[in-house]
Design an enzyme around this catalytic site. Sequence first.
Site, PDB file in Angstrom:
ATOM      1  N   LYS A 145      10.472   3.380   2.711  1.00  0.00           N
ATOM      2  CA  LYS A 145      10.684   4.834   2.500  1.00  0.00           C
ATOM      3  C   LYS A 145      11.135   5.158   1.138  1.00  0.00           C
ATOM      4  O   LYS A 145      11.800   4.171   0.650  1.00  0.00           O
ATOM      5  CB  LYS A 145      11.501   5.572   3.523  1.00  0.00           C
ATOM      6  CG  LYS A 145      10.982   5.582   4.840  1.00  0.00           C
ATOM      7  CD  LYS A 145      10.669   7.116   5.395  1.00  0.00           C
ATOM      8  CE  LYS A 145       9.987   7.063   6.738  1.00  0.00           C
ATOM      9  NZ  LYS A 145       9.785   8.334   7.190  1.00  0.00           N
ATOM     10  N   ASP A 153       0.990  10.458   4.230  1.00  0.00           N
ATOM     11  CA  ASP A 153       1.469  11.261   5.039  1.00  0.00           C
ATOM     12  C   ASP A 153       0.648  12.249   5.786  1.00  0.00           C
ATOM     13  O   ASP A 153       0.316  13.256   5.186  1.00  0.00           O
ATOM     14  CB  ASP A 153       2.603  11.972   4.242  1.00  0.00           C
ATOM     15  CG  ASP A 153       3.546  12.665   5.202  1.00  0.00           C
ATOM     16  OD1 ASP A 153       3.739  12.455   6.496  1.00  0.00           O
ATOM     17  OD2 ASP A 153       4.384  13.659   4.447  1.00  0.00           O
ATOM     18  N   CYS A 213       7.945  50.156 -13.346  1.00  0.00           N
ATOM     19  CA  CYS A 213       8.996  49.240 -13.286  1.00  0.00           C
ATOM     20  C   CYS A 213       8.782  48.199 -14.432  1.00  0.00           C
ATOM     21  O   CYS A 213       7.495  47.460 -14.106  1.00  0.00           O
ATOM     22  CB  CYS A 213       8.984  48.449 -11.819  1.00  0.00           C
ATOM     23  SG  CYS A 213      10.000  46.994 -11.591  1.00  0.00           S
ATOM     24  N   GLU A 266       0.737  -1.238   0.047  1.00  0.00           N
ATOM     25  CA  GLU A 266       0.011  -0.070  -0.049  1.00  0.00           C
ATOM     26  C   GLU A 266       0.972   1.308   0.063  1.00  0.00           C
ATOM     27  O   GLU A 266       2.055   1.003   0.219  1.00  0.00           O
ATOM     28  CB  GLU A 266      -0.775   0.181   1.267  1.00  0.00           C
ATOM     29  CG  GLU A 266      -1.790  -0.983   1.595  1.00  0.00           C
ATOM     30  CD  GLU A 266      -2.085  -1.260   2.977  1.00  0.00           C
ATOM     31  OE1 GLU A 266      -1.699  -0.379   3.843  1.00  0.00           O
ATOM     32  OE2 GLU A 266      -2.718  -2.246   3.422  1.00  0.00           O
ATOM     33  N   CYS A 294      15.055  49.304  -6.272  1.00  0.00           N
ATOM     34  CA  CYS A 294      14.597  48.015  -7.180  1.00  0.00           C
ATOM     35  C   CYS A 294      15.742  47.535  -8.018  1.00  0.00           C
ATOM     36  O   CYS A 294      16.281  48.567  -8.832  1.00  0.00           O
ATOM     37  CB  CYS A 294      13.470  48.281  -7.799  1.00  0.00           C
ATOM     38  SG  CYS A 294      12.891  47.199  -8.953  1.00  0.00           S
ATOM     39  N   LYS A 307       2.168   4.887   1.880  1.00  0.00           N
ATOM     40  CA  LYS A 307       2.231   5.141   3.128  1.00  0.00           C
ATOM     41  C   LYS A 307       1.896   6.796   2.956  1.00  0.00           C
ATOM     42  O   LYS A 307       2.728   7.799   2.690  1.00  0.00           O
ATOM     43  CB  LYS A 307       3.701   5.071   3.584  1.00  0.00           C
ATOM     44  CG  LYS A 307       3.673   5.398   5.226  1.00  0.00           C
ATOM     45  CD  LYS A 307       5.160   5.105   5.982  1.00  0.00           C
ATOM     46  CE  LYS A 307       4.937   5.386   7.177  1.00  0.00           C
ATOM     47  NZ  LYS A 307       4.485   6.591   7.895  1.00  0.00           N
ATOM     48  N   CYS A 310       9.148  46.971  -4.334  1.00  0.00           N
ATOM     49  CA  CYS A 310       9.358  48.012  -5.251  1.00  0.00           C
ATOM     50  C   CYS A 310       8.172  49.204  -5.395  1.00  0.00           C
ATOM     51  O   CYS A 310       7.074  48.346  -5.550  1.00  0.00           O
ATOM     52  CB  CYS A 310       9.806  47.662  -6.706  1.00  0.00           C
ATOM     53  SG  CYS A 310       9.589  48.807  -7.983  1.00  0.00           S
ATOM     54  N   TYR A 332      -6.830   1.913   6.057  1.00  0.00           N
ATOM     55  CA  TYR A 332      -5.579   0.761   5.594  1.00  0.00           C
ATOM     56  C   TYR A 332      -5.816  -0.194   6.856  1.00  0.00           C
ATOM     57  O   TYR A 332      -4.829  -1.185   6.914  1.00  0.00           O
ATOM     58  CB  TYR A 332      -4.457   1.350   5.859  1.00  0.00           C
ATOM     59  CG  TYR A 332      -3.939   2.419   6.819  1.00  0.00           C
ATOM     60  CD1 TYR A 332      -3.954   2.078   8.080  1.00  0.00           C
ATOM     61  CD2 TYR A 332      -3.668   3.699   6.725  1.00  0.00           C
ATOM     62  CE1 TYR A 332      -3.588   2.708   9.244  1.00  0.00           C
ATOM     63  CE2 TYR A 332      -3.373   4.536   7.616  1.00  0.00           C
ATOM     64  CZ  TYR A 332      -3.159   4.001   9.038  1.00  0.00           C
ATOM     65  OH  TYR A 332      -2.826   4.848  10.127  1.00  0.00           O
ATOM     66  N   CYS A 346      14.167  48.581 -11.854  1.00  0.00           N
ATOM     67  CA  CYS A 346      13.706  49.941 -12.331  1.00  0.00           C
ATOM     68  C   CYS A 346      14.440  51.271 -11.495  1.00  0.00           C
ATOM     69  O   CYS A 346      14.412  52.398 -11.723  1.00  0.00           O
ATOM     70  CB  CYS A 346      12.389  50.358 -12.255  1.00  0.00           C
ATOM     71  SG  CYS A 346      11.619  50.409 -10.647  1.00  0.00           S
TER      72      CYS A 346
END
Length: 706
Positions: free
Chosen positions: A342, A135, A460, A131, A436, A133, A454, A253, A439
């Site tokens: 894993k 998380d 810009c 199956e 910035c 796993k 900015c 499960y 510009c």
Amino acid sequence: MSDAPELDPPSAPPAAAQARVARLRAELAHHAHRYYTLDAPEIPDAEYDRLFGELQALEARYPGLRSADSPTRRVGGAVLAAFAPVRHAVPMLSIQTETDTSAGGALAFDARVRRELELSDDAPPVAYAAELKFDGLAINLRYVDGVLVQAATRGDGETGEDVTQNIRTIGQIPLRLLPLPPAGEGRGEGPPPAVLEARGEVYMRRDDFERLNARQRELGQKTFINPRNTAAGAVRQLDPAIAARRPLSFSAYGVGEVVGWTLPPGHGRLLDALSAFGLPVSADRGVVLGPAGLVRFHGDIEARRDQLPFDIDGVVYKVDELALQRRLGFKSREPRWAVAHKFPAQEQMTLLRDIEVQVGRTGKLTPVAKLEPVFVGGTTVSNATLHNLFELRRKGVRIGDTVIVRRAGDVIPEVVGRVPGARAAYVPNFHMPRACPVCGSAVLREKGGIDHRCTGGLFCAAQRKQALLHFAGRRAMDIEGLGDKLVDQLVDGGLIRTLPDLYTLGIAQLSALERMADKSAANLVAALDKRKHTTLARFLYGLGIRHVGEATARDLAHHFGAIERLMDASVEQLLEVDDVGPVVAQSIRTFFDQPHNCEVVQKLRAAGISWPDHEGSADTTPKPLAGKTLVLTGTLPALTRDEAKALIEAAGGKVAGSVSKKTHYVVAGAEAGSKLDKARELGVEVIDEAGLRALLAGPAQRMSLA
Ligand code: IVH
């Protein structure tokens, strides 16, 4: 659950109502299963809402008909002070982890199992259930006589927490088990098991997580770190209304306590049975033979890991035959018959060569790590985000450090932190530029804010480019062929300064650009023209107003109908729109307070951009309590009187001070006094806080769970 003090129902439910309620519940459970678990709805949402509304109305009318397995109970629980402890009937164990991520991990497990079972080398291969796993967070669902009565977290394995209210809000989880088909394992059409505890993982899909974060950003609220923590946090929310807004999923499960049902002989078939009971079980599983089967499964899932809609950190192998599981037993609270295998981490170490600053559409400056290219999570990564100066400082990374880079699913690669170790004699700390980098305009940070911006606006070039790309994007004006290369050329070549300039581009002008054939130029002009007729929502979204994402743009279009009304709306009027808070309202007001923004809108419309009139009427937020008068009495479990009043009024209802024949509902809490007596005397319907919440949710509430 916080049911109100026992009240006499206004009248006993007639048999017809009782039958109708049972039928509606069965139908709704069937359609919820089709929708949430099988992803194959048979009826339109509106029809589901209609059935749901009918059930709500019947339950409101005959409180005696309410029951724990009613779909109306998915929402409306009370806010808790703490979770009650739950002692597990069968301990919830954890499993051993095989850290060797290569095929060797699977071989080692199989060798251990064979040794423990004392199988000779020539004995046939062991069958394993394999199956994913998941998380997330382990949950035990307890069904008594087929009805979900309790959901608990794992806790320390012996005692968990009662999170029933929150788990009920997960549309995928059946409130009542389906009868097994006669051909299936177990009892066929007979009564459900006296007790069936299903165990599985609550998790959040990546797309749901991204949508949730997009929504948070739109609302100017903090975003969540990752799907796992968000799912775990939602399950442990004391306010079920908040939990209900977090889109969670579940996958079973295994089982805990089972009474009155004979388990199938193998784990694979046990999961088939859980699925037949209506519980969600992942289709990515199988029963495989011997170590070769395990290795194949591991490799297959690893190859598809990025395409799965949720995060996993490996696969789980279980000896399939339950009789063999019993023979193998446990070792220090871990079963000898199961192991988690894993995958290689989606994190790698590499050298941080430089930190650059990128300017986004709203002027936000993002520090970007320039990395020694490294292969992680299936691709070569050479840039990764450092999010903002505060994150960068928190992680304490400096140029020249060895850093950890993480890439999971389709999430943008990020620098997680630095690997502790020696640093060259002196590495200056990184600072955000004061001007910035694109510009030269001043860079400012809002008071208390975390982002540097900015201030150049559309002056810009970086912001102009991003604004154009956003406007042309698939979810906005959907202009085909206007990609970043072309936008660079158009802006750098001085052909475009503001959005409306797009519509003045001629084929001749475009063809003069490098790498632009006559045909592509003609295609772009045609694409611009083709999408001139659009919707107000797309247009608003395309303008790129800060905090106005797609959903908010839709709500605004719906609420105001005409753009002039939106442009003239005060902050107070904006706040009347669903889900528009002070930050969003102010941002919209500020946007339209700038004359140059209004000019952009005007010019775009003059260029021929149009949408159907009256996309929405003035105010179409649902008003489930329109025309209803309610009276509040006693202390409600979660809401203060002012909060309850505000909610009722927002839903179109009126709150009166005394009960009369004209009162539609009396909302009674603890220590309700004479108003309750009066309500009974006049036969006015009495509801509790849960009942009020159900009324407020209105028939459309199901969508909030989706
Ligand atoms: S079986 C006795 N199967 O991983 C066996 N666990 O440490 C009990 N998990 O607490 C667990 N996917 O939260 C099992 N397919 C799966 C799983 C799974 C995720 C979680 C679960 C458990 C932890 C194992």
